[in-house]
Enzyme design. Structure first.
Site, PDB file in Angstrom:
ATOM      1  N   SER A  11       1.025  -1.200  -0.020  1.00  0.00           N
ATOM      2  CA  SER A  11      -0.022  -0.021  -0.270  1.00  0.00           C
ATOM      3  C   SER A  11       0.969   1.238   0.218  1.00  0.00           C
ATOM      4  O   SER A  11       2.220   1.109  -0.360  1.00  0.00           O
ATOM      5  CB  SER A  11      -1.058  -0.154   1.243  1.00  0.00           C
ATOM      6  OG  SER A  11      -1.993   0.916   1.010  1.00  0.00           O
ATOM      7  N   ASN A  12       0.445   2.321   0.493  1.00  0.00           N
ATOM      8  CA  ASN A  12       1.140   3.565   0.363  1.00  0.00           C
ATOM      9  C   ASN A  12       0.682   4.379   1.695  1.00  0.00           C
ATOM     10  O   ASN A  12      -0.221   4.196   2.423  1.00  0.00           O
ATOM     11  CB  ASN A  12       1.112   4.467  -0.730  1.00  0.00           C
ATOM     12  CG  ASN A  12      -0.653   4.800  -1.300  1.00  0.00           C
ATOM     13  OD1 ASN A  12      -1.076   5.545  -0.306  1.00  0.00           O
ATOM     14  ND2 ASN A  12      -1.055   4.197  -2.412  1.00  0.00           N
ATOM     15  N   ARG A  13       1.084   5.732   1.654  1.00  0.00           N
ATOM     16  CA  ARG A  13       1.327   6.789   2.977  1.00  0.00           C
ATOM     17  C   ARG A  13      -0.207   7.416   3.070  1.00  0.00           C
ATOM     18  O   ARG A  13      -0.369   7.819   3.997  1.00  0.00           O
ATOM     19  CB  ARG A  13       2.446   7.390   3.262  1.00  0.00           C
ATOM     20  CG  ARG A  13       3.666   6.676   3.362  1.00  0.00           C
ATOM     21  CD  ARG A  13       4.600   7.663   3.489  1.00  0.00           C
ATOM     22  NE  ARG A  13       6.075   6.858   3.434  1.00  0.00           N
ATOM     23  CZ  ARG A  13       6.532   6.495   5.042  1.00  0.00           C
ATOM     24  NH1 ARG A  13       5.865   6.335   5.896  1.00  0.00           N
ATOM     25  NH2 ARG A  13       7.696   5.795   4.580  1.00  0.00           N
ATOM     26  N   SER A  14      -0.895   7.199   1.874  1.00  0.00           N
ATOM     27  CA  SER A  14      -1.996   8.312   1.839  1.00  0.00           C
ATOM     28  C   SER A  14      -2.702   8.127   2.996  1.00  0.00           C
ATOM     29  O   SER A  14      -3.361   6.870   3.549  1.00  0.00           O
ATOM     30  CB  SER A  14      -3.005   7.956   0.835  1.00  0.00           C
ATOM     31  OG  SER A  14      -4.257   8.701   0.689  1.00  0.00           O
ATOM     32  N   ALA A  69      -4.838   7.758  -3.703  1.00  0.00           N
ATOM     33  CA  ALA A  69      -3.310   7.545  -4.102  1.00  0.00           C
ATOM     34  C   ALA A  69      -3.403   6.006  -4.449  1.00  0.00           C
ATOM     35  O   ALA A  69      -3.503   5.290  -3.592  1.00  0.00           O
ATOM     36  CB  ALA A  69      -2.407   7.647  -2.831  1.00  0.00           C
TER      37      ALA A  69
END
Ligand code: CTP
Length: 409
Positions: free
Chosen positions: A211-214, A278
């Site tokens: 996943s990502n930091r959003s 994101a």
């Protein structure tokens, strides 16, 4: 509670009637005041048995009215009713609903309700079978027909210990209702706006994902700003800890594929798509159906093969070229370098009307912070270079541009 531009210096008349839920009305009065509204409170005699005028006056800093026989009460009820942008009766007992339905005016609140020309929202609170009783049903039907708006009740636990239909909405939800009513007639009234927010998750095995930091903060703020402009909002949200704004239709998704499908379905009739999410660009080529074990794999590490996911905006572009929907598309570009050039390239490649470019490495901008610094690009170049400001303020400004682009047609 931060100031809410929509509520700034709005006159909200809060009517409180005799239910134990009246204690929550103090919190509601406080939240409305903190948001910037001018809150005048009218308590019925029964309400004043549960909570004192002093409690309300302490949080609103304004006068609290109770007595219809005060010397100037007759002038006052007309004045209060006329000055109000909204009359919110919370809690509203079955008895008060009955009096309102019959146009009775036996206390300062019912008297003022008759004089009021503003929208009236009632938040019923009652126990047992009172909400279901035919008398209450008939009163609710009469009031609804007359344009009175009902906020709740909902099912849940009552102070009596019983469970059932009749619990008042929570103060934050009532604040959302007030916001929704005051937003009617805003620049996006009658428009359908779809917002995506948060990250997406791509599974590696049953316990792990990429996943990502959003955080979803900017997308939630965009959805709220669209609601405050009067739009109907569909919010397609990846996994986030942020609370979605009250009044949005929330579609919860996990993967890019799911977000893509929900976005295509949601935008078939949409006026605007605000693609704030994101989105994960890659996913594992294979998803293990059992946990990948360290002991069985990877003495020297583990290589994961990734494949590209669906580019949602490109899929939207194809459909839009055929059908014309959504009418306006705004994308976001989170960049760590060459923000302006990459932003412009994405706008053209993805067929966008606008792209909000932010340099996530800049101080105070990007993921999981409350502020953002955005440059808005349109097809003709820079539309606006915004200062560092709260994500809510960024969202309000972007929504103004979207509303302007949609115009009046
Ligand atoms: N986006 C999308 N589908 C994807 C990836 C991104 O619709 N699979 C959208 C994002 O929601 C955003 C815009 O495209 O509105 C730009 O996203 P960004 O991640 O900055 O661009 P990418 O296309 O992923 O390009 P790159 O990885 O080269 O930055």
């Amino acid at each position: 509670m931060n100031p809410i531009p929509l509520l700034h210096e709005k006159h909200i008349l809060l009517g409180v009637t005799g239910s134990i839920a009246a204690y929550k009305a103090v919190d509601l009065a406080s939240k409305l005041t903190q948001a910037g509204a001018l809150v005048d409170v009218i308590l019925t005699d029964s309400a004043a048995r549960f909570v004192t005028p002093l409690a309300f006056g302490s949080v609103t800093g304004r006068a609290v009215y109770t007595d219809m026989w005060a010397l100037d009460a007759h002038v006052r009820h007309v004045g209060l009713g006329e000055a109000a942008d909204l009359l919110l009766i919370a809690p509203a007992t079955a008895h008060t609903l009955s009096k309102l339905a019959y146009g009775q005016a036996d206390n300062l609140l019912t008297l003022t309700a008759l004089a009021a020309r503003c929208p009236i929202v009632v938040a019923p609170a009652m126990d047992g079978g009172m909400w279901q009783h035919p008398a209450t049903r008939a009163n609710v039907a009469t009031l609804s027909e007359r344009g009175v708006l009902f906020a709740g009740p909902v099912e849940g636990r009552m102070a009596s210990g019983l469970s059932g239909m009749g619990r008042m909405l929570e103060p934050l939800e009532l604040l959302g209702e007030a916001r929704r009513v005051l937003a009617r007639g805003g620049p996006l009234a009658g428009r359908h706006v779809v917002v995506t927010t948060g990250p997406t998750r791509e599974a590696l095995d049953p316990v792990r994902f990429i996943s990502n930091r959003s955080s979803g903060k900017q997308g939630m703020a965009m959805a709220q700003a669209a609601l405050d402009a009067g739009a109907r909002v569909t919010l397609i949200a990846g996994p986030t800890c942020e609370l979605p704004p009250y009044g949005a239709l929330v579609v919860a998704v996990q993967t890019t594929q799911e977000m893509g499908e929900a976005t295509l379905a949601g935008t078939a009739d949409a006026d605007a798509l605000l693609m704030v999410a994101a989105v994960a660009d890659f996913r594992p080529q294979t998803v293990a159906d059992r946990k990948i074990k360290k002991t069985e794999n990877a003495q020297w590490g583990l290589a994961i093969g990734l494949e590209k996911t669906l580019d949602i905006l490109t899929a939207v572009k194809e459909r839009r070229d055929r059908t014309g929907f959504p009418r306006i598309v705004l994308g976001f570009a989170a960049e760590t370098h060459n923000a302006f050039e990459y932003g412009r390239d994405k706008l053209l490649r993805k067929g966008l009307d606008f792209i909000a470019v932010n340099d996530v490495m800049a101080e105070g901008a990007g993921f999981a912070v409350e502020t953002n610094r955005v440059i808005l690009l349109g097809r003709g170049g820079v539309v606006e270079e915004m200062p560092l400001q709260s994500k809510a303020a960024v969202a309000e400004r972007l929504i103004e541009h979207v509303a302007g682009a949609l115009g009046n047609d």
